[in-house]
Write a protein that holds these residues in place. Structure first.
Motif, PDB file in Angstrom:
ATOM      1  N   ARG A   1       0.840  -1.222   0.000  1.00  0.00           N
ATOM      2  CA  ARG A   1       0.000   0.000   0.000  1.00  0.00           C
ATOM      3  C   ARG A   1       0.864   1.257   0.000  1.00  0.00           C
ATOM      4  N   HIS A   2       2.074   1.171   0.533  1.00  0.00           N
ATOM      5  CA  HIS A   2       2.931   2.363   0.634  1.00  0.00           C
ATOM      6  C   HIS A   2       3.933   2.436  -0.501  1.00  0.00           C
ATOM      7  N   CYS A   3       4.009   1.388  -1.312  1.00  0.00           N
ATOM      8  CA  CYS A   3       5.051   1.326  -2.340  1.00  0.00           C
ATOM      9  C   CYS A   3       4.675   2.199  -3.534  1.00  0.00           C
ATOM     10  N   GLU A   4       5.648   2.775  -4.197  1.00  0.00           N
ATOM     11  CA  GLU A   4       5.445   3.518  -5.424  1.00  0.00           C
ATOM     12  C   GLU A   4       6.186   2.793  -6.556  1.00  0.00           C
ATOM     13  N   PRO A   5       5.561   2.180  -7.539  1.00  0.00           N
ATOM     14  CA  PRO A   5       4.106   2.073  -7.658  1.00  0.00           C
ATOM     15  C   PRO A   5       3.519   1.079  -6.656  1.00  0.00           C
ATOM     16  N   ARG A   6       2.255   1.152  -6.416  1.00  0.00           N
ATOM     17  CA  ARG A   6       1.548   0.307  -5.464  1.00  0.00           C
ATOM     18  C   ARG A   6       1.459  -1.121  -5.978  1.00  0.00           C
ATOM     19  N   PHE A   7       1.409  -2.079  -5.043  1.00  0.00           N
ATOM     20  CA  PHE A   7       1.132  -3.454  -5.476  1.00  0.00           C
ATOM     21  C   PHE A   7       0.224  -4.125  -4.475  1.00  0.00           C
ATOM     22  N   ASP A   8      -0.442  -5.148  -4.933  1.00  0.00           N
ATOM     23  CA  ASP A   8      -1.272  -5.999  -4.069  1.00  0.00           C
ATOM     24  C   ASP A   8      -0.652  -7.387  -4.007  1.00  0.00           C
ATOM     25  N   VAL A   9      -0.954  -8.075  -2.946  1.00  0.00           N
ATOM     26  CA  VAL A   9      -0.482  -9.458  -2.815  1.00  0.00           C
ATOM     27  C   VAL A   9      -1.694 -10.359  -2.950  1.00  0.00           C
ATOM     28  N   GLU A  10      -1.626 -11.310  -3.810  1.00  0.00           N
ATOM     29  CA  GLU A  10      -2.766 -12.190  -4.013  1.00  0.00           C
ATOM     30  C   GLU A  10      -2.316 -13.629  -4.310  1.00  0.00           C
ATOM     31  N   GLY A  11      -3.283 -14.511  -4.372  1.00  0.00           N
ATOM     32  CA  GLY A  11      -3.009 -15.901  -4.775  1.00  0.00           C
ATOM     33  C   GLY A  11      -2.151 -16.676  -3.800  1.00  0.00           C
ATOM     34  N   SER A  12      -2.344 -16.453  -2.506  1.00  0.00           N
ATOM     35  CA  SER A  12      -1.502 -17.147  -1.512  1.00  0.00           C
ATOM     36  C   SER A  12      -1.752 -18.662  -1.552  1.00  0.00           C
TER      37      SER A  12
ATOM     38  N   LYS B   1       3.251 -25.143  -4.579  1.00  0.00           N
ATOM     39  CA  LYS B   1       2.328 -24.109  -4.086  1.00  0.00           C
ATOM     40  C   LYS B   1       3.091 -22.804  -3.972  1.00  0.00           C
ATOM     41  N   ILE B   2       2.607 -21.790  -4.683  1.00  0.00           N
ATOM     42  CA  ILE B   2       3.289 -20.489  -4.665  1.00  0.00           C
ATOM     43  C   ILE B   2       2.896 -19.733  -3.410  1.00  0.00           C
ATOM     44  N   ASP B   3       3.874 -19.096  -2.758  1.00  0.00           N
ATOM     45  CA  ASP B   3       3.563 -18.323  -1.557  1.00  0.00           C
ATOM     46  C   ASP B   3       2.611 -17.166  -1.853  1.00  0.00           C
ATOM     47  N   GLY B   4       2.744 -16.597  -3.040  1.00  0.00           N
ATOM     48  CA  GLY B   4       1.845 -15.502  -3.396  1.00  0.00           C
ATOM     49  C   GLY B   4       2.331 -14.789  -4.643  1.00  0.00           C
ATOM     50  N   PHE B   5       1.567 -13.805  -5.100  1.00  0.00           N
ATOM     51  CA  PHE B   5       1.944 -13.007  -6.269  1.00  0.00           C
ATOM     52  C   PHE B   5       1.953 -11.544  -5.876  1.00  0.00           C
ATOM     53  N   ILE B   6       2.933 -10.805  -6.426  1.00  0.00           N
ATOM     54  CA  ILE B   6       2.916  -9.344  -6.303  1.00  0.00           C
ATOM     55  C   ILE B   6       2.291  -8.827  -7.597  1.00  0.00           C
ATOM     56  N   HIS B   7       1.121  -8.231  -7.461  1.00  0.00           N
ATOM     57  CA  HIS B   7       0.420  -7.717  -8.634  1.00  0.00           C
ATOM     58  C   HIS B   7       0.612  -6.213  -8.667  1.00  0.00           C
ATOM     59  N   TRP B   8       1.379  -5.721  -9.636  1.00  0.00           N
ATOM     60  CA  TRP B   8       1.788  -4.326  -9.678  1.00  0.00           C
ATOM     61  C   TRP B   8       0.661  -3.426 -10.182  1.00  0.00           C
ATOM     62  N   GLY B   9       0.224  -2.481  -9.372  1.00  0.00           N
ATOM     63  CA  GLY B   9      -0.695  -1.390  -9.719  1.00  0.00           C
ATOM     64  C   GLY B   9      -1.747  -1.835 -10.715  1.00  0.00           C
ATOM     65  N   ASP B  10      -1.887  -1.026 -11.777  1.00  0.00           N
ATOM     66  CA  ASP B  10      -2.882  -1.358 -12.792  1.00  0.00           C
ATOM     67  C   ASP B  10      -2.283  -2.163 -13.927  1.00  0.00           C
ATOM     68  N   SER B  11      -0.948  -2.391 -13.879  1.00  0.00           N
ATOM     69  CA  SER B  11      -0.319  -3.144 -14.981  1.00  0.00           C
ATOM     70  C   SER B  11      -0.652  -4.624 -14.812  1.00  0.00           C
ATOM     71  N   ARG B  12      -0.366  -5.386 -15.824  1.00  0.00           N
ATOM     72  CA  ARG B  12      -0.696  -6.810 -15.729  1.00  0.00           C
ATOM     73  C   ARG B  12       0.462  -7.596 -15.113  1.00  0.00           C
ATOM     74  N   ALA B  13       1.553  -6.897 -14.811  1.00  0.00           N
ATOM     75  CA  ALA B  13       2.729  -7.607 -14.294  1.00  0.00           C
ATOM     76  C   ALA B  13       2.394  -8.272 -12.969  1.00  0.00           C
ATOM     77  N   LYS B  14       2.626  -9.566 -12.952  1.00  0.00           N
ATOM     78  CA  LYS B  14       2.379 -10.336 -11.721  1.00  0.00           C
ATOM     79  C   LYS B  14       3.639 -11.118 -11.433  1.00  0.00           C
TER      80      LYS B  14
END
Lengths: 336, 289
Positions: free
Chosen positions: A90-101, A119-132
């Motif tokens: 939430r504080h990172c520039e650009p922002r990312f969400d963590v999903e798919g734990s 089993k993947i620990d999770g994904f960093i999903h960057w802002g509005d880009s599709r980069a995961k």
């Protein structure tokens, strides 16, 4: 009638024994089950071991309380770090969400067989880009983590080697070109960005080995022994499920009498040489900068000369660092 | 075979220097044919190489790898290298182990997982230094041993005993081929350069009761940690001198083994008083706060 109840003696041993029982209860080994694929986290140099882990998991020794405590700690730290990562996003520039734990992944071969799972620990999903970015958290020994500066360093250590392939397998399975390895350490975790492309050949070797292992699993055979005693000696299957021959070359025997005379003379002079080196260093330390001097029967003459050093920023030094595992050869000669 | 297909074998030339290597096969007659001086050099060289190997092998082990045994009648002390220590010396001696077939379980099956059993491995061994081979060696381990009892009955105990049996096969082959089966304790001290390290070796038969060997109370019934220390020796730099039990005295007591060096300051503890103090101390520790 008087009766006395003996109370156990208070001691740290009593606490340690109770702690071991607690760990065993918390980290109970799930009933061993056979499978027809390889785990992404269990890439082995020995294919025979990979197949035995899948077909005879019960014949591997159970982990002791100490190992289970380490694994339990690893799981706890992984949970904590992923929670922290969500807040950090939430504080990172650009922002990312963590999903798919704990998302399950499967890699299939050309025949459609599942050959690798994980089993993947999770994904960093960057802002509005599709980069995961697939993210993998590891809690290794602090000394091990300290020696890791780049992803390539993971292949230099047998304890981290399989971890490298685990993340590559996740990138390959999700068709993502980049991922992140998060190494727990005191302080802020060490973050290592990982690209799949430079390691495609390594990943393909993993796929080939997994396919070979699955071929053996399907027909109930075992691959040949690895013929590497250093691998066999540290394998938990050694002596139980697997019974390989072992062989050491032994010390080389040098018999040239002339060479032995050289070693004898060297040994005779060793103490004197050490003393010379020490005194020479002492004297030159005192005489540094003295261009002309007389000391008793000794005459001293000194001269300044040029010396070149290269002052480089650490990150540039690391970028051009080249590690040759056999670049240095150290010899120690002892007379017994 | 036609001349075109004949393989030409170059004869292997063995020089006098090669004969100094204990791994190069040679008969006494072949060595003697070199002449008295050269023959003696060859034999001395072979002996020296084996001696150096033996010393270096001991240096690579740690005291905890050895178990010492003492002959009650002769006082002779010898040490046995445990399986764990054999793994440290195998690379130096160039040991090869070839197991033969699968391990044999005795009995073949058990009615209950808790029933006693044993596993035996058979195998051959070879030493790449001396070119010595041994065949048909056995390594056996049992389910009632301590490490096996620590594993849960059933498959885990089977796995533990199998692994130990393989370790025993490997260890037996290493001991036989390297000559480290029965080593005079003095030789260990010389190789390590210190007699003090012997205190860290495990003690087997001949060093008191099993209880005493692991620091137990022994025949006095008093734990070593409760035995008083001589304060006079302590003040004179001989730290840790424990008093010795004199049970044959008119009134049993504990006295200093170095009493002759401080006869002017005798240190004597009455045995009955000591036991009373120990009981009182134990009772005080067991009482709830």
């Amino acid at each position: 009638m008087n009766s006395t109840v003996a109370t156990p003696a208070v001691s740290t041993e009593a606490i340690a024994a109770a702690w071991a029982k607690h760990v065993e209860a918390e980290h109970r080994r799930g009933g061993s089950f056979k499978r027809k694929h390889i785990y992404a986290s269990s890439r082995r140099k020995c294919l025979r071991r990979s197949v035995l882990e899948a077909t005879e998991p019960e014949s591997f020794p159970e982990f002791d309380a100490e190992a289970r405590a380490r694994m339990l700690r690893g799981s706890q730290r992984e949970r904590d770090i992923m929670i922290d990562l969500m807040r950090v996003g939430r504080h990172c520039e650009p922002r990312f969400d963590v999903e798919g734990s704990q998302e399950r992944i499967e890699i299939k071969d050309r025949k459609g067989r599942v050959i690798i799972t994980g089993k993947i620990d999770g994904f960093i999903h960057w802002g509005d880009s599709r980069a995961k970015w697939p993210a993998e958290v590891k809690t290794w020994a602090p000394m091990t983590t300290d020696r890791i500066h780049r992803f390539a360093d993971l292949f230099d250590n047998k304890w981290t080697w399989s971890g490298a392939f685990q993340l590559l397998a996740y990138l390959y399975a999700k068709n993502e070109p980049r991922g992140i390895l998060i190494l727990d350490r005191p302080g802020i975790p060490k973050l290592i960005e990982v690209e799949l492309e430079p390691y495609l050949a390594a990943m393909e070797a993993f796929l080939r080995d997994a396919e070979t292992a699955v071929n053996h699993i399907e027909v109930g055979t075992l691959p040949d022994f690895i013929n590497d005693v250093s691998e066999c000696r540290t394998c938990p299957a050694f002596g139980a499920a697997c019974n390989p021959p072992t062989s050491y070359a032994g010390a080389r025997v040098l018999t040239d009498p002339e060479f032995i005379r050289i070693l004898e003379r060297r040994h005779e002079l060793e103490a004197a040489a050490d003393e010379f080196d020490h005194l020479d260093k002492e004297a030159k330390k005192i005489l540094r900068g003295v261009e002309s001097a007389i000391a008793g029967p000794f005459v001293v003459s000194g001269k300044w000369g040029k010396s070149t050093t290269y002052e480089m920023p650490e990150d540039v030094k690391k970028q051009y660092a080249k590690v040759d595992p056999k670049g240095k050869f150290t010899v120690e000669i002892t007379k017994v | 075979m036609s001349t075109n297909e004949a393989k030409i074998h170059e004869p292997e030339v063995i020089t006098d220097d090669d004969l100094r290597n204990p791994g190069v096969p040679a008969t006494l007659a072949e060595i003697a044919a070199l002449g008295p001086k050269a023959a003696l050099d060859v034999i001395n060289s072979r002996v020296e190489i084996l001696r150096t190997l033996r010393i270096e092998a001991i240096r690579r082990t740690s005291p905890e790898d050895w178990v010492m045994y003492k002959d009650d009648k002769t006082g002779r002390e010898i040490a046995y290298l445990q399986d764990s220590g054999c793994q440290r010396v195998a690379p130096l001696w160039g040991i090869e182990v070839t197991p033969l077939g699968f391990p044999e379980r005795t009995p073949a099956t058990s009615a209950k997982p808790e029933d006693d059993f044993a596993y035996t491995y058979r195998g051959d061994g070879f030493c790449n230094i001396t070119m010595q081979a041994i065949k048909g060696i056995e390594g056996t381990r049992y389910s009632h041993e301590r490490y096996a009892q620590q594993a849960s009955a059933g498959i885990q105990r089977e796995v533990a005993v199998k692994k130990a049996a393989r370790a025993n096969l490997d260890g037996t082959i290493v001991r036989k081929l390297s000559g480290l089966n029965s080593v005079p304790v003095q030789e260990l001290a010389e190789a390590w350069g210190s007699k003090d390290l012997l205190a860290r070796c495990s003690k087997g038969r001949g060093y008191g009761t099993q209880d005493q060997r692991v620091g137990g109370a022994g025949t006095t019934g008093i734990s070593p940690t409760d035995i008083p220390i001589c304060e006079v020796c302590e003040s004179r730099g001989k730290k840790g001198t424990k008093l010795v039990f004199r049970e044959n005295a008119k009134t049993p007591f504990w006295g200093c083994p170095n009493f002759k060096s401080h006869e002017d300051k005798p240190v004597i503890v009455n045995d009955a008083d000591l036991r009373k103090q120990i009981e009182q101390r134990k009772a005080a520790m067991e009482q709830p706060a």
